[in-house]
Motif scaffolding. Structure first.
Motif, PDB file in Angstrom:
ATOM      1  N   ALA A   1       0.080  -4.215  -5.530  1.00  0.00           N
ATOM      2  CA  ALA A   1      -0.051  -3.099  -4.872  1.00  0.00           C
ATOM      3  C   ALA A   1      -0.926  -2.148  -5.313  1.00  0.00           C
ATOM      4  O   ALA A   1      -1.700  -2.126  -6.376  1.00  0.00           O
TER       5      ALA A   1
ATOM      6  N   MET B   1      12.947  16.696 -10.279  1.00  0.00           N
ATOM      7  CA  MET B   1      13.144  15.629 -11.324  1.00  0.00           C
ATOM      8  C   MET B   1      13.713  16.405 -12.352  1.00  0.00           C
ATOM      9  O   MET B   1      13.346  17.558 -12.527  1.00  0.00           O
TER      10      MET B   1
ATOM     11  N   ALA C   1      -1.533  -2.431  -9.218  1.00  0.00           N
ATOM     12  CA  ALA C   1      -0.229  -2.896 -10.010  1.00  0.00           C
ATOM     13  C   ALA C   1      -0.314  -4.453  -9.530  1.00  0.00           C
ATOM     14  O   ALA C   1      -0.347  -4.688  -8.543  1.00  0.00           O
TER      15      ALA C   1
ATOM     16  N   GLU D   1       6.666  10.084  -2.029  1.00  0.00           N
ATOM     17  CA  GLU D   1       6.848   8.525  -1.667  1.00  0.00           C
ATOM     18  C   GLU D   1       7.202   8.003  -3.208  1.00  0.00           C
ATOM     19  O   GLU D   1       6.686   8.318  -4.318  1.00  0.00           O
TER      20      GLU D   1
ATOM     21  N   ASP E   1       3.065  -4.094 -12.771  1.00  0.00           N
ATOM     22  CA  ASP E   1       2.525  -3.489 -13.756  1.00  0.00           C
ATOM     23  C   ASP E   1       1.246  -2.887 -13.411  1.00  0.00           C
ATOM     24  O   ASP E   1       0.314  -3.475 -12.996  1.00  0.00           O
ATOM     25  N   LEU E   2       1.072  -1.644 -14.016  1.00  0.00           N
ATOM     26  CA  LEU E   2      -0.340  -0.978 -13.703  1.00  0.00           C
ATOM     27  C   LEU E   2      -1.302  -1.707 -14.379  1.00  0.00           C
ATOM     28  O   LEU E   2      -1.280  -2.099 -15.797  1.00  0.00           O
TER      29      LEU E   2
ATOM     30  N   TRP F   1      -1.933  15.003   0.851  1.00  0.00           N
ATOM     31  CA  TRP F   1      -1.757  14.457  -0.319  1.00  0.00           C
ATOM     32  C   TRP F   1      -2.147  15.021  -1.747  1.00  0.00           C
ATOM     33  O   TRP F   1      -3.303  15.500  -1.656  1.00  0.00           O
TER      34      TRP F   1
ATOM     35  N   PRO G   1      -4.138   7.739  -7.689  1.00  0.00           N
ATOM     36  CA  PRO G   1      -3.485   8.121  -8.896  1.00  0.00           C
ATOM     37  C   PRO G   1      -2.212   8.822  -8.706  1.00  0.00           C
ATOM     38  O   PRO G   1      -2.069   9.704  -7.505  1.00  0.00           O
ATOM     39  N   MET G   2      -1.327   8.467  -9.525  1.00  0.00           N
ATOM     40  CA  MET G   2       0.152   9.026  -9.306  1.00  0.00           C
ATOM     41  C   MET G   2       0.227  10.479  -9.326  1.00  0.00           C
ATOM     42  O   MET G   2      -0.502  10.971 -10.269  1.00  0.00           O
ATOM     43  N   THR G   3       1.050  11.055  -8.689  1.00  0.00           N
ATOM     44  CA  THR G   3       1.462  12.650  -8.893  1.00  0.00           C
ATOM     45  C   THR G   3       2.865  12.672  -9.094  1.00  0.00           C
ATOM     46  O   THR G   3       3.398  13.699  -8.136  1.00  0.00           O
ATOM     47  N   GLY G   4       3.558  12.303 -10.096  1.00  0.00           N
ATOM     48  CA  GLY G   4       4.996  12.553 -10.194  1.00  0.00           C
ATOM     49  C   GLY G   4       5.226  13.818 -10.954  1.00  0.00           C
ATOM     50  O   GLY G   4       4.353  14.451 -11.151  1.00  0.00           O
ATOM     51  N   GLY G   5       6.439  13.927 -11.211  1.00  0.00           N
ATOM     52  CA  GLY G   5       6.759  14.857 -12.079  1.00  0.00           C
ATOM     53  C   GLY G   5       7.341  16.202 -11.394  1.00  0.00           C
ATOM     54  O   GLY G   5       7.025  16.478 -10.176  1.00  0.00           O
TER      55      GLY G   5
ATOM     56  N   ARG H   1      -1.699   3.560   2.406  1.00  0.00           N
ATOM     57  CA  ARG H   1      -0.891   3.047   3.424  1.00  0.00           C
ATOM     58  C   ARG H   1      -1.028   3.667   4.879  1.00  0.00           C
ATOM     59  O   ARG H   1      -1.254   2.888   5.919  1.00  0.00           O
TER      60      ARG H   1
ATOM     61  N   PHE I   1      -2.482   1.978  -4.774  1.00  0.00           N
ATOM     62  CA  PHE I   1      -2.167   3.274  -4.595  1.00  0.00           C
ATOM     63  C   PHE I   1      -2.983   4.272  -5.096  1.00  0.00           C
ATOM     64  O   PHE I   1      -3.996   4.162  -5.921  1.00  0.00           O
TER      65      PHE I   1
ATOM     66  N   PHE J   1       4.709   7.776  -8.302  1.00  0.00           N
ATOM     67  CA  PHE J   1       5.288   8.737  -7.020  1.00  0.00           C
ATOM     68  C   PHE J   1       4.127   9.428  -6.660  1.00  0.00           C
ATOM     69  O   PHE J   1       2.856   9.576  -7.241  1.00  0.00           O
ATOM     70  N   TRP J   2       4.264   9.852  -5.520  1.00  0.00           N
ATOM     71  CA  TRP J   2       3.016  10.354  -4.963  1.00  0.00           C
ATOM     72  C   TRP J   2       3.496  11.686  -3.913  1.00  0.00           C
ATOM     73  O   TRP J   2       4.528  11.306  -3.060  1.00  0.00           O
TER      74      TRP J   2
ATOM     75  N   TYR K   1       0.921  -1.191  -0.094  1.00  0.00           N
ATOM     76  CA  TYR K   1      -0.016  -0.060   0.072  1.00  0.00           C
ATOM     77  C   TYR K   1       1.050   1.120  -0.075  1.00  0.00           C
ATOM     78  O   TYR K   1       1.819   1.401   0.853  1.00  0.00           O
ATOM     79  N   PHE K   2       0.463   2.194  -0.837  1.00  0.00           N
ATOM     80  CA  PHE K   2       1.106   3.395  -0.666  1.00  0.00           C
ATOM     81  C   PHE K   2       0.414   4.781  -0.710  1.00  0.00           C
ATOM     82  O   PHE K   2      -0.742   4.828  -0.721  1.00  0.00           O
ATOM     83  N   ALA K   3       0.905   5.627   0.003  1.00  0.00           N
ATOM     84  CA  ALA K   3       0.360   7.227  -0.047  1.00  0.00           C
ATOM     85  C   ALA K   3      -0.618   7.099   1.047  1.00  0.00           C
ATOM     86  O   ALA K   3      -0.578   6.348   1.989  1.00  0.00           O
ATOM     87  N   TRP K   4      -1.741   7.480   0.599  1.00  0.00           N
ATOM     88  CA  TRP K   4      -3.026   7.743   1.755  1.00  0.00           C
ATOM     89  C   TRP K   4      -3.389   6.457   1.965  1.00  0.00           C
ATOM     90  O   TRP K   4      -4.018   6.151   3.147  1.00  0.00           O
TER      91      TRP K   4
ATOM     92  N   LEU L   1       5.185  10.655 -17.163  1.00  0.00           N
ATOM     93  CA  LEU L   1       5.827  10.767 -15.819  1.00  0.00           C
ATOM     94  C   LEU L   1       4.868  11.168 -14.951  1.00  0.00           C
ATOM     95  O   LEU L   1       4.656  10.691 -13.575  1.00  0.00           O
ATOM     96  N   LYS L   2       4.007  12.235 -15.210  1.00  0.00           N
ATOM     97  CA  LYS L   2       3.135  12.858 -14.351  1.00  0.00           C
ATOM     98  C   LYS L   2       1.915  11.848 -13.886  1.00  0.00           C
ATOM     99  O   LYS L   2       1.547  11.698 -12.674  1.00  0.00           O
TER     100      LYS L   2
ATOM    101  N   HIS M   1      14.447  11.160 -10.956  1.00  0.00           N
ATOM    102  CA  HIS M   1      13.368  11.738 -10.077  1.00  0.00           C
ATOM    103  C   HIS M   1      13.834  11.595  -8.814  1.00  0.00           C
ATOM    104  O   HIS M   1      14.366  10.559  -8.367  1.00  0.00           O
TER     105      HIS M   1
END
Lengths: 83, 157
Positions: free
Chosen positions: A75, B100, A56, B58, A60-61, B141, A79-83, A12, A77, B129-130, A7-10, B123-124, B88
């Protein structure tokens, strides 16, 4: 089958742990979620709105109806918030 | 990606040096263009009034590297790239810190610009990533934005 469930983020934070080993006969990811929901309130809460949960299988998603045949790691989690 | 470049993928807490990273992509005699994008921590969080104290990022070790490598390979299949770098950071970051970077190298600028934009869009929404923003009011979050998800549509053939 034995699965590593992560589990990740909220998710978890709500469930209160980042990883656990689960023994299950769930056929799909959605079945696993249904099983987890019945366990305890915190799981029911974390999985109350599945539109905000992504998953995932073996890193793999995948969509929630994905079969768990041969899976080792699942896993959950937000929605992802990278970048 | 039979003949594409080997992507440089770095997922780390440590900072990186933009000049060094851009320089790595400049060694090919055929490389006419290097594009870099750097993302930084803003001091004003998305939805809060209070200023940001710090950000926590994370990620999902293992899947993150897989997802970034896969994106880099897809970019190299779509555009004639001579180099791809994705870096990143995770952990605790302060306002102004680099989060990143993406760098792409090609013979011509169009391919390098387009591949960099493609990598940023993926990537977004597709790299695990969170972000959590911590202010004096508490920790939140960061919500995924629908516009980020919609941005992927332009790359679907």
């Amino acid at each position: 089958m034995t699965l590593d469930v992560l589990y990740f983020a909220w998710l978890r934070e709500r469930i209160g742990l980042g990883r656990e080993v689960i023994e299950t006969e769930a056929a799909t990811v959605a079945d696993l979620v249904a099983e987890l929901r019945t366990r305890e309130e915190r799981y029911a809460l974390a999985f109350s709105d599945m539109t905000t949960v992504r998953c995932a299988v073996d890193q793999d998603l995948v969509p929630l109806d994905t079969p768990l045949t041969g899976a080792r790691e699942v896993a959950f989690f937000p929605p992802m918030t990278g970048g | 990606m039979a003949e594409g470049p080997t992507p440089r993928i770095v997922v780390a807490e440590a900072d990186f040096d933009l000049g060094t990273e851009a320089g790595r992509l400049e060694d090919g005699p055929d490389t006419g263009a290097v594009v870099t994008f750097t993302g930084r921590v803003r001091d004003v969080p998305g939805d809060a009034d209070a200023s940001l104290d710090h950000m926590l990022i994370e990620h999902y070790p293992g899947m993150t590297e897989r997802a970034l490598t896969d994106m880099a390979r897809q970019a190299a299949e779509r555009w004639p790239l001579s180099g791809v770098t994705i870096i990143h950071r995770h952990g605790r970051l302060a306002p102004g810190d680099r989060i990143m970077m993406v760098a792409t190298a090609s013979r011509h600028r169009d391919a390098a610009f387009d591949a960099a934009a493609f990598l940023m869009d993926y990537l977004k929404s597709r790299a695990p990533f969170w972000k959590k923003e911590v202010t004096a009011d508490g920790a939140i979050w960061v919500d995924a934005r629908e516009t980020d998800e919609a941005a992927l549509d332009r790359w679907i053939d």
